[in-house]
Design a protein around this motif. Structure first.
Motif, PDB file in Angstrom:
ATOM      1  N   VAL A  69      37.248   4.381  -8.977  1.00 53.56           N
ATOM      2  CA  VAL A  69      37.257   5.185  -7.866  1.00 53.56           C
ATOM      3  C   VAL A  69      36.155   4.525  -6.910  1.00 53.56           C
ATOM      4  O   VAL A  69      35.039   4.525  -7.071  1.00 53.56           O
ATOM      5  N   GLY A  70      36.985   4.345  -5.651  1.00 51.44           N
ATOM      6  CA  GLY A  70      36.018   3.894  -4.443  1.00 51.44           C
ATOM      7  C   GLY A  70      35.328   5.424  -3.866  1.00 51.44           C
ATOM      8  O   GLY A  70      36.323   6.382  -3.542  1.00 51.44           O
ATOM      9  N   MET A  71      34.179   5.365  -3.596  1.00 53.48           N
ATOM     10  CA  MET A  71      33.566   6.424  -3.059  1.00 53.48           C
ATOM     11  C   MET A  71      32.701   6.185  -1.896  1.00 53.48           C
ATOM     12  O   MET A  71      31.930   5.018  -1.752  1.00 53.48           O
ATOM     13  N   PRO A  72      32.793   7.000  -0.908  1.00 52.43           N
ATOM     14  CA  PRO A  72      31.704   6.984   0.248  1.00 52.43           C
ATOM     15  C   PRO A  72      30.222   6.991  -0.154  1.00 52.43           C
ATOM     16  O   PRO A  72      30.056   8.030  -0.823  1.00 52.43           O
ATOM     17  N   THR A  73      29.250   6.485   0.506  1.00 51.29           N
ATOM     18  CA  THR A  73      28.088   6.844   0.412  1.00 51.29           C
ATOM     19  C   THR A  73      27.388   6.509   1.707  1.00 51.29           C
ATOM     20  O   THR A  73      28.098   6.168   2.730  1.00 51.29           O
ATOM     21  N   PHE A  78      12.163   9.382  -0.953  1.00 50.66           N
ATOM     22  CA  PHE A  78      13.366   9.027  -0.168  1.00 50.66           C
ATOM     23  C   PHE A  78      14.779   9.242  -1.198  1.00 50.66           C
ATOM     24  O   PHE A  78      15.552   8.870  -0.528  1.00 50.66           O
ATOM     25  N   TRP A  79      14.735  10.026  -2.268  1.00 51.22           N
ATOM     26  CA  TRP A  79      15.888  10.679  -2.790  1.00 51.22           C
ATOM     27  C   TRP A  79      16.097  12.008  -2.423  1.00 51.22           C
ATOM     28  O   TRP A  79      15.254  12.749  -2.383  1.00 51.22           O
ATOM     29  N   PRO A  80      17.362  12.394  -2.232  1.00 52.40           N
ATOM     30  CA  PRO A  80      18.506  11.643  -2.097  1.00 52.40           C
ATOM     31  C   PRO A  80      18.276  10.694  -0.937  1.00 52.40           C
ATOM     32  O   PRO A  80      17.895  10.841   0.277  1.00 52.40           O
ATOM     33  N   GLY A  81      18.866   9.489  -0.886  1.00 52.65           N
ATOM     34  CA  GLY A  81      18.952   8.331   0.240  1.00 52.65           C
ATOM     35  C   GLY A  81      19.135   7.063  -0.178  1.00 52.65           C
ATOM     36  O   GLY A  81      19.542   6.644  -1.372  1.00 52.65           O
ATOM     37  N   PRO A  82      18.905   6.052   0.705  1.00 54.87           N
ATOM     38  CA  PRO A  82      19.195   4.711   0.528  1.00 54.87           C
ATOM     39  C   PRO A  82      18.445   4.014  -0.080  1.00 54.87           C
ATOM     40  O   PRO A  82      17.881   2.930   0.432  1.00 54.87           O
ATOM     41  N   LEU A  83      17.651   4.202  -1.179  1.00 52.04           N
ATOM     42  CA  LEU A  83      16.961   3.643  -1.972  1.00 52.04           C
ATOM     43  C   LEU A  83      17.443   3.352  -3.508  1.00 52.04           C
ATOM     44  O   LEU A  83      17.404   4.372  -4.124  1.00 52.04           O
ATOM     45  N   THR A  84      17.085   2.089  -3.730  1.00 51.83           N
ATOM     46  CA  THR A  84      17.531   1.819  -5.122  1.00 51.83           C
ATOM     47  C   THR A  84      15.944   1.579  -5.844  1.00 51.83           C
ATOM     48  O   THR A  84      15.544   0.246  -5.283  1.00 51.83           O
ATOM     49  N   LEU A  85      15.756   2.104  -7.109  1.00 48.10           N
ATOM     50  CA  LEU A  85      14.672   1.744  -7.975  1.00 48.10           C
ATOM     51  C   LEU A  85      14.866   1.135  -8.999  1.00 48.10           C
ATOM     52  O   LEU A  85      15.969   1.611  -9.943  1.00 48.10           O
ATOM     53  N   HIS A  90      24.999  10.852   0.417  1.00 45.92           N
ATOM     54  CA  HIS A  90      26.449  11.668   0.977  1.00 45.92           C
ATOM     55  C   HIS A  90      26.803  12.578   0.202  1.00 45.92           C
ATOM     56  O   HIS A  90      27.000  12.723  -1.031  1.00 45.92           O
ATOM     57  N   PRO A  91      27.295  13.656   1.076  1.00 41.99           N
ATOM     58  CA  PRO A  91      27.927  14.821   0.280  1.00 41.99           C
ATOM     59  C   PRO A  91      29.022  14.621  -0.777  1.00 41.99           C
ATOM     60  O   PRO A  91      29.245  15.145  -1.700  1.00 41.99           O
ATOM     61  N   VAL A  92      30.038  13.557  -0.057  1.00 40.75           N
ATOM     62  CA  VAL A  92      31.051  13.392  -1.108  1.00 40.75           C
ATOM     63  C   VAL A  92      30.685  12.570  -2.364  1.00 40.75           C
ATOM     64  O   VAL A  92      31.218  12.868  -3.393  1.00 40.75           O
ATOM     65  N   PRO A 148      33.820   6.795   7.983  1.00 38.78           N
ATOM     66  CA  PRO A 148      32.877   5.626   8.083  1.00 38.78           C
ATOM     67  C   PRO A 148      31.492   6.076   7.664  1.00 38.78           C
ATOM     68  O   PRO A 148      30.857   6.900   7.942  1.00 38.78           O
ATOM     69  N   THR A 149      30.871   4.993   6.968  1.00 39.61           N
ATOM     70  CA  THR A 149      29.581   5.252   6.435  1.00 39.61           C
ATOM     71  C   THR A 149      28.533   5.208   7.523  1.00 39.61           C
ATOM     72  O   THR A 149      28.779   4.903   8.561  1.00 39.61           O
TER      73      THR A 149
END
Length: 339
Positions: free
Chosen positions: A29-33, A92-99, A125-127, A174-175
């Motif tokens: 499944v493609g999902m928005p973030t 930074f979570w939730p948010g645009p950070l990958t650990l 992203h809520p979705v 749109p993201t």
């Protein structure tokens, strides 16, 4: 691969429940973030993870990022967290950070490409959050595009690359950010930033009290040996060759000699000769706007049928890590094929 019927779903509760059922059954499944659209599958199912690689035509040496939506789910993915990792997650979570974290036994070699660390993100992203929660699974989700191509910032972009290859895409519009998450290893001293994004080195240092440095791969380094997603040399690239320019004078000099079939990514304030195909990018001093629009603009130009695309390279500005991330994406997109 065998073609699939790809459902384009809205972001209603019913559609999210349908997408969650697809994921629980091993589908894609493609999902928005908030960064870009991701291609999600059950991170605990090796067959589903393999399907991500097949759909994207992604090499098996490139590890995946796993997305979570709760602390119990995080515990199924990561075996431990250092004090620095916890501080960053709390900030930074939730948010645009990958650990990059030590992986749990439930995360297989296919997700991490055999590495001991797994990239983990808790998106905002809520979705995305609703889908992960409804599925009840940690979701492996690299960008929802063909490998090396421009990352998707809309559901239409996902379908342009993956229609017939995945089961569904949730359309969340749109993201927001438009560039991929910051990826870093909080287990090293200094902390190693492998992919720049919206979370800056200054913020990382402020939260952890540990200095942070940006990883630079060696030119001759083989991609199989790269330690993290998003650090490959050529990436984010349109199919049309991309040429970067550093000044308006250079742009006009190239355009004067250019063939008719030329497309231009144009920030406000640049003069262009009449008749050139162009897409308006954004205000030159508004880094967030440039980042938000970049992939959509490149995709639009890529469909113009030009011989090449010209784009200005944003100047370096100390302390503006999002601008550094923008430069990184453009420099990688402009690398020759095979680099």
């Amino acid at each position: 691969m065998n073609p699939r019927h790809t459902h384009r779903l809205d972001s209603s509760d019913e559609s999210i429940a349908q997408a969650a059922a697809i994921l629980r059954s091993g589908g894609l499944v493609g999902m928005p973030t908030e960064t870009v659209y991701g291609l999600a599958a059950n991170a605990l199912d090796p067959v589903a993870v393999s399907a991500i690689f097949a759909a994207k035509e992604r090499p098996r040496w490139d590890p995946l990022i796993v997305h979570v939506s709760s602390h119990p789910m995080l515990a199924r993915v990561a075996a431990s967290m250092s004090p620095a990792a916890r501080a960053l997650a709390e900030t930074f979570w939730p948010g645009p950070l990958t650990l990059l974290l030590p992986r749990s036994p439930g995360i297989g070699d296919k997700v991490t490409a055999g590495r001991p660390l797994v990239g983990v993100r808790w998106p905002s992203h809520p979705v995305a959050l609703a889908l992960i929660t409804a599925a009840g699974l940690p979701l492996a989700a690299p960008s929802a595009n063909r490998f090396g191509h421009i990352s998707p910032s809309t559901a239409a972009h996902v379908l342009a690359d993956l229609d017939g290859r995945i089961d569904a895409v949730l359309d969340g519009g749109p993201t927001e950010i438009g560039l991929e998450s910051t990826v870093l290893d909080p287990n090293t001293t200094p902390i190693t930033i492998y992919r720049q994004g919206a979370i800056s080195a200054v913020e990382v240092e402020r939260v952890t009290g540990i200095s942070a440095t940006v990883f630079q791969p060696e030119p001759e380094q083989q991609p199989e040996s790269l330690p993290s997603p998003g650090v490959g040399i050529r990436h984010y690239a349109p199919r049309t060759p991309l040429r970067l320019v550093h000044s308006q004078t250079e742009l006009l000099t190239i355009l004067a000699k250019a063939p008719h079939r030329t497309a231009v990514l144009r920030p406000v304030g640049w003069l262009l000769p009449e008749g050139m195909t162009h897409v308006l990018w954004g205000q030159w001093d508004n880094t967030a706007e440039l980042a938000h629009n970049l992939y959509a603009a490149l995709r639009e130009l890529d469909h113009k049928g030009s011989d090449f695309i010209l784009a200005p390279l944003p100047d370096e500005r100390p302390g503006d890590d999002l601008r550094a991330a923008l430069r990184d994406r453009l420099l990688k997109a402009a690398m020759p094929p095979g680099t």
